[in-house]
Enzyme design. Structure first.
Site, PDB file in Angstrom:
ATOM      1  N   SER A  42       0.855  -1.182   0.000  1.00  0.00           N
ATOM      2  CA  SER A  42       0.000   0.000   0.000  1.00  0.00           C
ATOM      3  C   SER A  42       0.888   1.227   0.000  1.00  0.00           C
ATOM      4  CB  SER A  42      -0.906   0.017   1.247  1.00  0.00           C
ATOM      5  OG  SER A  42      -0.136   0.273   2.412  1.00  0.00           O
ATOM      6  N   LEU A 106       2.613  -1.181   5.222  1.00  0.00           N
ATOM      7  CA  LEU A 106       1.998   0.084   5.601  1.00  0.00           C
ATOM      8  C   LEU A 106       3.087   1.137   5.707  1.00  0.00           C
ATOM      9  CD1 LEU A 106      -0.418   1.801   6.596  1.00  0.00           C
ATOM     10  CD2 LEU A 106       0.159   1.070   8.916  1.00  0.00           C
ATOM     11  N   ILE A 137       6.682  -2.451   7.521  1.00  0.00           N
ATOM     12  CA  ILE A 137       6.554  -1.000   7.602  1.00  0.00           C
ATOM     13  C   ILE A 137       7.400  -0.394   6.489  1.00  0.00           C
ATOM     14  CG2 ILE A 137       6.839   1.036   9.030  1.00  0.00           C
ATOM     15  CD1 ILE A 137       4.748  -0.954  10.059  1.00  0.00           C
ATOM     16  N   LYS A 138       6.772   0.475   5.701  1.00  0.00           N
ATOM     17  CA  LYS A 138       7.480   1.085   4.582  1.00  0.00           C
ATOM     18  C   LYS A 138       8.202   2.348   5.046  1.00  0.00           C
ATOM     19  CE  LYS A 138       5.712   0.900   0.399  1.00  0.00           C
ATOM     20  NZ  LYS A 138       4.801   1.030  -0.767  1.00  0.00           N
ATOM     21  N   VAL A 139       9.496   2.392   4.732  1.00  0.00           N
ATOM     22  CA  VAL A 139      10.352   3.523   5.089  1.00  0.00           C
ATOM     23  C   VAL A 139      11.037   3.995   3.811  1.00  0.00           C
ATOM     24  CG1 VAL A 139      12.361   4.273   6.424  1.00  0.00           C
ATOM     25  CG2 VAL A 139      10.716   2.676   7.427  1.00  0.00           C
TER      26      VAL A 139
END
Length: 901
Positions: A42, A106, A137-139
């Site tokens: 996403s 996310l 977790i998207k960074v």
């Protein structure tokens, strides 16, 4: 076997680049899993499309908004619900593949892309909140994101590194991941349960490079550089995750950080729609594919290992690009910046959309609706500007620069923001106080005050008095000797509780009332008991605190000094009288709290300020009869706050409602409608039909006034910002007081007051004065006469006559009370008022004791009232206002009748 499963057997996982509640609830996502999709990604753009551009989430937004959640809390609650549901749906895939696939990603807020510590903190919080092993977790791979990746990996958090465009950035990402694993291993923590992917963007590279190639006249390399860039990156991946450094980690169960091909839909319609899938197939990779590309690949995609083919050609193509003078590094750096900005813009759009839906829901919840016609565009622009400058948030942070560079009379005037919560702690004290007063046999309450100290108590008495079982309360705020005598003669003084209410503790009218009534009570019950019939409401350290101690007051309520008088309704100044009247104070506070975070006040402020700038600066209140006194309260709030610096908003209260043809184009109508009252609906509908701007508030019950108090206070503060006005001072009120004191000084020196010109009270003189009115003006009647029902009716007839004659807004105020209300606006606005002053003489005057408990008097109420009228008139003349004075003597109603034609 589906093509997606064939890809999986070749070592490439297909993740779906889309998520929405409809996909999850309809079973469509499960169907994708059944067909071979093994993960989901996403991003803010996806969520913006899902949430902002559909109605799928409206029910959830409504429920969360009504539960008091902020815009960001609503977004996060919905996003986390979707992500959690998707993670649960993909959990079997995660288990079956031993943690290789089955992930849902996310993104941390794009606003944190340049904030290392903020990214770390939010990633930790989101991962812990979701509490599932198959969450990533998207960074972003920004320079600030790289150290965050290392730290979060060392924490044991699965990371999807996004927005990688260049080989150098990819190198940094892989090193950060490996370094994080090394730190974790050194700390003795397991590394066999961590997964990571590096999202390498593809099609956007071709879009940018092709443009540069076209400028050079080169077509041979077009459509090839993105794939070449990815192939070289994959080769570097194979090297990085095969050497000695990696081997040690692998022996301890570490998983390689797989490259994930992102942005794999073709942007150029001349290219095959499966180009960035067909050409990037290889083991130990992921391709996150958008819906249309998934469908296209299932239909006509080619399943074969292609990623390792033509590596030398790929390197040659990159060299050829450089030889043309095109820097791929510069392009990819720009793409990363643009990618961060694009996601941030999508996120802001998403938040704005949720905020708009939340605002509409909460406006509906507080019964708010606005029909502005063509003015809606201007108001929307103002609201956007307020949001951009974070005006409401800054107000809550007590940021004085919202209104003025200097904090004077601002930072110490914002305590009203918090009273809906802080006053809850005072409820036991208020309840106990009321119980004691009743137990001791008091039968009525007389409040002595002016302006902000008197208007809220009067509202509570008028609105709630007949509906609750409390003590009758009257407000005494007139220096007219006839009124003084009336109150003294009609009150059971021995059983009356007197509230002496003044913020400063030095208001001349209030202290004059106190000395007079104290002496009357002392004569009845004795000086030793008289003080027990008095209660003080004031600021800490004021003169009144000292007086209360000296005379033995029953109670002194010391208010938060950081609250101005007109903003003090939800404080001791309003709530002590309210409690005595029998108002459900707890309910008032609850309703005020319920709207304190709603955007209604900001929207109302935007409308008030914007329409005033458009020339619609006459806010005309139309209220249900039972809540008519609310108009008097809000009149002071708006007029005294906004009427200065040559601008102002004129509140028009109690004016008869005419047909639309009876008004000019300077009005904004506000309909405050109590449930079950449709008496004004037809008239208001006609105004709307005539394109007059109309705001409507539907109040479910009287308790909703608690919310209205807060909404109008905050709206007035917001309107002040829009009009570049400091809304918490009242410079012209002070100037009128100074002039009144000069009149009194002259009286003491000469034994008589100064004189000002007055006209004979005839209809001809009044009509001649009124003919000066022009469109956009208003007419204000200042009646320094005894307020009686008969006089009320005559003044109302007179204002109606003037309204119909001129189409100008009209106001009526009794002196001196209006000096503490609309008086500021009369001298501080743009000078478009016409002022009609009436004065009268008392049949019998009343002396003002110089000191409570003493008989000596140097002045009577007649002189005080006349000095205030003269000071007010002189202040208007000093500001070049149009003024006519009529001296009515003792025959007030007879002479008013002669003015009516």
């Amino acid at each position: 076997m589906s093509k997606l499963r064939e890809l999986f057997n070749l070592g490439q996982s297909i993740w779906y680049d889309n998520i929405s509640r409809a996909l999850l609830d309809s079973g469509a996502m499960q169907a994708l899993i059944d067909n071979g999709v093994v993960g989901v990604t996403s991003n803010p753009s996806i969520f913006e499309k899902a949430i902002a551009k559909s109605s799928d989430y409206d029910g959830a937004i409504r429920e969360l908004a009504q539960a008091g959640k902020s815009t960001n809390e609503i977004y996060e609650a919905m996003a986390l619900e979707d992500i959690g549901e998707a993670a649960d749906l993909f959990r079997p895939v995660y288990d079956k593949t031993g943690g290789l696939d089955g992930y849902i990603s996310l993104e941390v807020s794009p606003t944190l892309a340049r904030d290392t510590e903020g990214t770390i903190a939010e990633a930790r919080r989101l991962f812990a909140t979701l509490n599932r092993p198959n969450i990533m977790i998207k960074v972003p791979a920004t320079p600030e994101g790289i150290p965050a990746i290392e730290t979060l990996t060392a924490d044991g958090i699965n990371i999807n590194v996004t927005l990688i465009f260049s080989l150098s950035s990819y190198e940094d990402v892989m090193n950060a991941y490996i370094s994080g694993l090394e730190k974790r291993l050194t700390a003795g923590q397991p590394i066999n349960n961590i997964s990571s992917v590096a999202s390498f963007f593809v099609s956007r590279v071709d879009t940018a490079v092709d443009k540069a190639l076209a400028a050079k006249g080169n077509s041979e390399l077009q459509g090839k550089i993105a794939i070449a860039n990815a192939k070289v990156a994959y080769a570097r991946f194979q090297q990085m995750f095969s050497g000695d450094r990696w081997q040690k980690l692998a022996e301890n169960g570490a998983r390689a950080q797989r490259p994930l091909w992102a942005s794999t839909s073709t942007k150029n319609p001349a290219y095959p729609d499966t180009l960035y899938v067909d050409t990037l197939i290889g083991p130990n990779t992921v391709n996150t594919v958008p819906p249309a590309t998934v469908d296209a690949f299932k239909e006509h995609g080619t399943v074969a290992v292609t990623l390792t083919e033509g590596l030398e050609d790929a390197a040659g193509q990159l060299d050829a690009l450089a030889n043309l003078g095109i820097s791929l590094d510069e392009i990819t750096d720009q793409l990363q910046v643009a990618g961060v900005d694009s996601f941030a813009k999508s996120f802001e759009g998403l938040i704005d959309s949720i905020a708009g839906k939340r605002a509409a829901i909460l406006a509906e919840a507080v019964g708010f609706a606005a029909s502005l016609g063509d003015l809606d565009t201007a108001v929307a622009a103002t609201e956007a500007d307020l949001a951009k400058k974070k005006i409401t948030e800054r107000i809550w942070q007590h940021d004085h620069t919202v209104w003025h560079p200097e904090p004077t009379e601002i930072t110490n005037r914002l305590g009203w923001l918090h009273t809906p919560k802080t006053m809850v702690a005072e409820l036991p004290r208020l309840n106990q106080f009321v119980a004691q007063v009743k137990a001791e046999g008091f039968t009525e309450v007389l409040l002595l005050g002016m302006g902000g100290s008197s208007l809220a108590p009067e509202l509570f008495a008028n609105v709630f008095g007949a509906a609750v079982s409390g003590l009758p309360l009257r407000v005494f705020d007139s220096t007219d000797a006839t009124v003084v005598q009336h109150y003294a003669e009609t009150a059971d003084l021995a059983h009356t509780l007197f509230i002496v209410s003044t913020k400063s503790g030095g208001t001349v009218e209030t202290l004059s009332f106190f000395t007079y009534f104290y002496n009357r009570v002392a004569d009845l019950v004795g000086a030793e008991k008289a003080g027990r019939q008095f209660v003080a409401i004031t600021d800490p350290g004021s003169k009144l605190v000292t007086l209360a101690e000296k005379y033995g007051f029953r109670e002194t309520f010391q208010n938060d000094p950081n609250i101005g008088g007109r903003y003090s309704v939800i404080s001791f100044f309003g709530l002590v009288p309210a409690a005595l009247v029998g108002v459900d104070v707890a309910c008032l506070l609850e309703r005020a709290q319920a709207v304190s975070q709603a955007p209604t006040a900001t929207r109302l402020g935007a409308i008030l300020g914007t329409l005033a700038q458009q020339g619609r600066d006459k806010v005309t209140l139309i209220t249900s009869a039972q809540i008519a006194s609310f108009g008097d309260w809000v009149e002071q709030l708006i007029a005294e706050s906004t009427g200065k610096n040559g601008v102002g908003i004129l509140p028009v209260v109690g004016e008869p409602v005419l047909k639309p043809v009876g008004y000019g184009d300077d009005r904004l109508f506000v309909h405050l409608r109590l449930a079950g009252d449709d008496s004004m609906d037809t008239a208001v509908s006609q105004l709307k039909a005539a394109n007059q701007p109309v705001i409507r508030f539907d109040l479910a019950d009287l308790c909703d006034l608690g919310g209205q108090f807060f909404i109008w206070e905050l709206a007035t503060a917001v309107a002040g910002h829009i009009l570049s006005i400091q809304p918490f001072d009242q410079p012209n009120v002070e100037s009128a007081k100074v002039l009144a004191r000069k009149m009194v000084a002259t009286y003491h020196e000469t034994g008589k007051l100064p004189q000002l010109d007055s006209a004979e009270p005839t209809a001809a003189n009044l009509q001649a004065f009124a003919r000066q009115a022009k469109p956009g003006d208003y007419i204000s009647i200042h009646a320094y006469v005894p307020p009686t029902p008969e006089t009320d009716a005559l003044l109302q007839t007179l204002r109606t006559q003037l309204l119909k004659q001129t189409k100008c807004a009209t106001t009526v105020g009794y002196g001196p009370r209006f000096l503490h209300s609309t008086g500021q606006l009369h001298k501080g606005d743009g000078g478009n008022g016409l002022f009609i002053q009436f004065t009268s003489d008392p049949v019998a005057d009343v002396a003002i004791p110089d000191e409570a408990g003493e008989a000596a008097s140097g002045m009577n109420f007649g002189v005080l009232k006349q000095s205030q009228a003269l000071g007010d008139a002189q202040a208007l003349l000093d500001e070049n206002r149009r003024l006519i004075r009529f001296e009515l003597g003792t025959a007030v109603n007879e002479k008013l009748q002669k003015l009516i034609s």
